[in-house]
Scaffold this motif. Structure first.
Motif, mmCIF file in Angstrom:
data_model
loop_
_atom_site.group_PDB
_atom_site.id
_atom_site.type_symbol
_atom_site.label_atom_id
_atom_site.label_comp_id
_atom_site.label_asym_id
_atom_site.label_seq_id
_atom_site.Cartn_x
_atom_site.Cartn_y
_atom_site.Cartn_z
ATOM 1 N N THR A 107 8.341 4.335 2.281
ATOM 2 C CA THR A 107 7.548 5.264 3.084
ATOM 3 C C THR A 107 6.737 4.444 4.096
ATOM 4 O OG1 THR A 107 5.650 5.146 1.602
ATOM 5 C CG2 THR A 107 7.318 6.841 1.118
ATOM 6 N N PRO A 108 6.170 5.088 5.100
ATOM 7 C CA PRO A 108 5.322 4.346 6.036
ATOM 8 C C PRO A 108 4.157 3.640 5.331
ATOM 9 C CG PRO A 108 5.896 6.460 6.965
ATOM 10 C CD PRO A 108 6.396 6.466 5.541
ATOM 11 N N GLU A 109 3.601 4.265 4.311
ATOM 12 C CA GLU A 109 2.495 3.666 3.560
ATOM 13 C C GLU A 109 2.941 2.380 2.867
ATOM 14 O OE1 GLU A 109 3.412 6.878 3.387
ATOM 15 O OE2 GLU A 109 1.654 7.952 4.148
ATOM 16 N N GLN A 110 4.149 2.393 2.314
ATOM 17 C CA GLN A 110 4.666 1.211 1.639
ATOM 18 C C GLN A 110 4.971 0.084 2.626
ATOM 19 O OE1 GLN A 110 7.835 3.440 -0.282
ATOM 20 N NE2 GLN A 110 6.947 3.004 -2.302
ATOM 21 N N VAL A 111 5.440 0.429 3.804
ATOM 22 C CA VAL A 111 5.695 -0.580 4.837
ATOM 23 C C VAL A 111 4.377 -1.224 5.266
ATOM 24 C CG1 VAL A 111 6.554 -0.983 7.186
ATOM 25 C CG2 VAL A 111 7.815 0.514 5.624
ATOM 26 N N ALA A 112 3.349 -0.408 5.469
ATOM 27 C CA ALA A 112 2.038 -0.942 5.842
ATOM 28 C C ALA A 112 1.517 -1.887 4.766
ATOM 29 C CB ALA A 112 1.052 0.208 6.063
ATOM 30 N N GLU A 113 1.693 -1.534 3.516
ATOM 31 C CA GLU A 113 1.250 -2.387 2.410
ATOM 32 C C GLU A 113 2.072 -3.678 2.362
ATOM 33 O OE1 GLU A 113 1.155 -2.277 -2.431
ATOM 34 O OE2 GLU A 113 0.892 -0.393 -1.350
ATOM 35 N N LEU A 114 3.378 -3.564 2.552
ATOM 36 C CA LEU A 114 4.259 -4.727 2.538
ATOM 37 C C LEU A 114 3.868 -5.730 3.616
ATOM 38 C CD1 LEU A 114 6.927 -6.036 1.439
ATOM 39 C CD2 LEU A 114 8.102 -4.773 3.244
ATOM 40 N N PHE A 115 3.562 -5.243 4.816
ATOM 41 C CA PHE A 115 3.205 -6.111 5.935
ATOM 42 C C PHE A 115 1.724 -6.458 5.987
ATOM 43 C CE2 PHE A 115 6.935 -4.570 8.792
ATOM 44 C CZ PHE A 115 7.808 -5.349 8.068
ATOM 45 N N GLY A 116 0.927 -5.757 5.216
ATOM 46 C CA GLY A 116 -0.513 -6.003 5.272
ATOM 47 C C GLY A 116 -1.118 -5.504 6.571
ATOM 48 N N THR A 117 -0.593 -4.389 7.064
ATOM 49 C CA THR A 117 -1.074 -3.818 8.317
ATOM 50 C C THR A 117 -1.591 -2.404 8.071
ATOM 51 O OG1 THR A 117 1.084 -2.875 8.861
ATOM 52 C CG2 THR A 117 0.638 -5.103 9.649
ATOM 53 N N SER A 118 -2.066 -1.788 9.123
ATOM 54 C CA SER A 118 -2.537 -0.412 9.004
ATOM 55 C C SER A 118 -1.357 0.555 9.129
ATOM 56 C CB SER A 118 -3.554 -0.101 10.104
ATOM 57 O OG SER A 118 -2.909 -0.079 11.361
ATOM 58 N N LEU A 119 -1.561 1.749 8.642
ATOM 59 C CA LEU A 119 -0.556 2.795 8.755
ATOM 60 C C LEU A 119 -0.310 3.142 10.223
ATOM 61 C CD1 LEU A 119 1.280 4.704 7.206
ATOM 62 C CD2 LEU A 119 -0.649 6.272 6.992
ATOM 63 N N THR A 120 -1.359 3.091 11.013
ATOM 64 C CA THR A 120 -1.252 3.354 12.453
ATOM 65 C C THR A 120 -0.296 2.366 13.118
ATOM 66 O OG1 THR A 120 -3.505 4.174 12.440
ATOM 67 C CG2 THR A 120 -2.575 3.609 14.588
ATOM 68 N N TRP A 121 -0.369 1.098 12.718
ATOM 69 C CA TRP A 121 0.509 0.072 13.268
ATOM 70 C C TRP A 121 1.969 0.417 12.979
ATOM 71 C CZ3 TRP A 121 4.192 -3.259 11.391
ATOM 72 C CH2 TRP A 121 4.571 -4.315 12.207
ATOM 73 N N VAL A 122 2.262 0.855 11.763
ATOM 74 C CA VAL A 122 3.635 1.213 11.384
ATOM 75 C C VAL A 122 4.138 2.366 12.247
ATOM 76 C CG1 VAL A 122 5.118 2.080 9.533
ATOM 77 C CG2 VAL A 122 3.351 0.376 9.022
#
Length: 70
Positions: free
Chosen positions: A6-21
């Protein structure tokens, strides 16, 4: 076949914000983050997203460890 994130998991994986994803997955980006659009939902193939980040020399890709890839 790799797992879908999910977008939330991608943000967590990259250590970025959800907005960035969301911003990087927009079609208007020069080279957008690869995404599968299912209606209004976004899903990301884990292996493809990791390869995209590494290919772009993205600073977020440096936060990905070998343990997270496996």
């Amino acid at each position: 076949m790799s797992a879908f994130l999910t977008p939330e998991q991608v943000a967590e994986l990259f250590g970025t914000s959800l907005t960035w994803v969301y911003e990087k997955s927009r079609r208007r980006q020069r080279d957008p983050l690869p995404v599968l659009r299912i209606g209004r939902y976004l899903r990301f193939e884990k292996d493809t997203v990791i390869a995209w980040a590494r290919a772009h020399g993205n600073t977020a890709s440096k936060k990905i460890t070998k343990a997270e890839v496996q």
